[in-house]
Design an enzyme around this catalytic site. Structure first.
Site, PDB file in Angstrom:
ATOM      1  N   ASP A 185     -85.547  -8.720  -7.717  1.00  0.00           N
ATOM      2  CA  ASP A 185     -84.118  -8.900  -7.143  1.00  0.00           C
ATOM      3  C   ASP A 185     -83.202  -8.089  -8.874  1.00  0.00           C
ATOM      4  O   ASP A 185     -83.282  -9.070  -9.598  1.00  0.00           O
ATOM      5  CB  ASP A 185     -84.169 -10.112  -6.556  1.00  0.00           C
ATOM      6  CG  ASP A 185     -82.871 -10.725  -6.119  1.00  0.00           C
ATOM      7  OD1 ASP A 185     -81.742  -9.571  -5.386  1.00  0.00           O
ATOM      8  OD2 ASP A 185     -81.715 -11.349  -7.434  1.00  0.00           O
ATOM      9  N   GLU A 269     -85.221  -4.500  -2.996  1.00  0.00           N
ATOM     10  CA  GLU A 269     -83.917  -4.530  -1.503  1.00  0.00           C
ATOM     11  C   GLU A 269     -83.558  -3.415  -1.394  1.00  0.00           C
ATOM     12  O   GLU A 269     -83.342  -2.054  -2.304  1.00  0.00           O
ATOM     13  CB  GLU A 269     -82.866  -5.657  -1.666  1.00  0.00           C
ATOM     14  CG  GLU A 269     -82.999  -6.595  -2.234  1.00  0.00           C
ATOM     15  CD  GLU A 269     -81.863  -7.540  -2.376  1.00  0.00           C
ATOM     16  OE1 GLU A 269     -81.389  -8.608  -1.894  1.00  0.00           O
ATOM     17  OE2 GLU A 269     -81.469  -7.515  -3.933  1.00  0.00           O
ATOM     18  N   ASP A 349     -81.479 -15.627  -8.300  1.00  0.00           N
ATOM     19  CA  ASP A 349     -82.520 -14.520  -8.747  1.00  0.00           C
ATOM     20  C   ASP A 349     -83.667 -14.985  -8.515  1.00  0.00           C
ATOM     21  O   ASP A 349     -84.441 -14.474  -7.707  1.00  0.00           O
ATOM     22  CB  ASP A 349     -82.390 -14.150  -9.750  1.00  0.00           C
ATOM     23  CG  ASP A 349     -80.513 -13.975  -9.641  1.00  0.00           C
ATOM     24  OD1 ASP A 349     -79.533 -13.659  -8.881  1.00  0.00           O
ATOM     25  OD2 ASP A 349     -79.632 -13.960 -11.185  1.00  0.00           O
TER      26      ASP A 349
END
Length: 375
Positions: A185, A269, A349
């Site tokens: 992340d 992501e 996170d």
């Protein structure tokens, strides 16, 4: 796979003069071709293709302009292809209703690259020097060896320095398997947070250089437009920004290399950074973070090492509890994930990184880790 190698050039004064003349020739061709495209569309309502310009405009300009006459013919064709590619990108953006950005005429300061279509045509390497047609053999700082077959190259001028960039086709070199995969992340507080709870903090390159950059901007504002002193101040500012960029890229390469060395697979992501920077409060920090550049570097390093890289949907990764799946709404200011349903409490996170890794399909992971068939 294709890989890029970039090296610093050290041309003599005569070679610099020759390269500058050739750049001016390419610039003249680019602007003339752009003017012809605009005029053709204005008078006929139709465009003009690359092949038409390459067979009519280019031979005509070579007879009229001495600078163009000094340039390698196939490299001139590459400049026309570059313009044609720019127009195709313009029409693509119009079609999807993005801000189109019509192609503009270039100035000397904004045209700094000569592309060669094929290695050996107007360019070559002999006795550790780079040969460029009508410029001669140029000294190169070979800081690493090229592994693979050179396909194309570009000569680049940037802030008074010269570089050569090779596009090389090389085979992947698999690294030893570690049996470990990782979910990543990216963020602003911590540049990287992983599903294991580890974090990497990125140096704030832009913020650390802000005082010097501000002074350089102020120096430009005090100079008279069009003066030599203003041009020197602009070059000084460009060099300061180049230092920031170089430090940032160096950090990305070192960080991604360490990750590829220790893990076999990466789940990240699929971020829409263009939309994210519309938030003006965070735009500056997002640009400084440079997530897109880092992830591209990580992707090609992973693939060149025979490892996998997968992008997953970012929707809700910070809001969903990685333990029970309950949705826990929280603003950006809340940095700890506390789930009222299962009692899980951990960094937001890290929670997001666990969810990112969980979104990789088990069947896909099984295929990626499957042993190669025996011959």
């Amino acid at each position: 796979m294709l890989k890029s190698y970039k090296y610093r050039l050290y041309p003599t004064k005569n070679q610099v003069n020759s390269l500058n003349i050739q750049l001016e020739g390419h610039l003249f061709l680019y602007n003339q071709a752009l003017a012809q495209k605009k005029e053709t569309y204005k008078t006929t309502g139709k465009g003009i293709s690359y092949s038409k310009q390459a067979t009519t405009l280019l031979p005509c300009l070579r007879k009229e302009n001495n600078n163009i006459l000094l340039c390698n013919y196939s490299s001139l064709q590459q400049t026309l292809r570059r313009l044609d590619k720019t127009f195709k990108a313009f029409f693509r953006r119009v079609k999807v209703k993005e801000e189109p950005g019509y192609p503009r005429f270039k100035s000397k300061e904004r045209f700094n690259t000569i592309n060669y279509a094929k290695f050996g045509d107007g360019c070559n390497i002999k006795e550790n020097r780079l040969y460029i047609q009508n410029a001669g053999y140029i000294k190169v700082k070979w800081h690493r060896q090229i592994a693979g077959i050179i396909k194309t190259l570009s000569v680049i001028r940037r802030n008074g320095k010269w570089y050569v960039s090779f596009i090389v086709e090389e085979n992947t070199k698999p690294l030893a398997k570690t049996g470990k995969i990782i979910g990543i992340d990216v963020g602003l507080n911590a540049f990287i947070a992983t599903n294991t709870g580890d974090k990497i903090i990125k140096p704030k390159h832009l913020k650390n250089a802000e005082k010097e950059l501000t002074k350089a901007h102020q120096r430009i504002s005090r100079r008279k437009k069009g003066s030599n002193r203003r041009r020197k101040a602009v070059k000084l500012l460009a060099k300061k920004y180049e230092k920031v960029v170089n430090r940032r890229i160096d950090f990305y390469h070192k960080t991604s290399a360490e990750l590829v060395k220790h893990y076999d697979g990466f789940a990240v992501e699929n971020l829409n950074i263009k939309n994210m920077v519309k938030n003006h409060r965070l735009a500056k920090s997002i640009h400084d973070a440079g997530w897109g550049i880092f992830l591209n570097i990580l992707k090609y390093k992973a693939e060149s090492a025979g490892k996998w890289y997968m992008e997953v949907s970012p929707n809700g990764t910070s809001q969903i509890c990685s333990s029970c799946g309950n949705i826990v709404k929280k603003s950006l200011g809340i940095r700890i994930h506390n789930c009222p349903q299962c009692g899980l409490s951990l960094d937001r996170d890290t929670n997001a990184a666990i969810n990112i890794l969980a979104r990789t399909e088990p069947s896909v992971l099984a295929a990626k880790f499957a042993a190669p068939p025996r011959s």
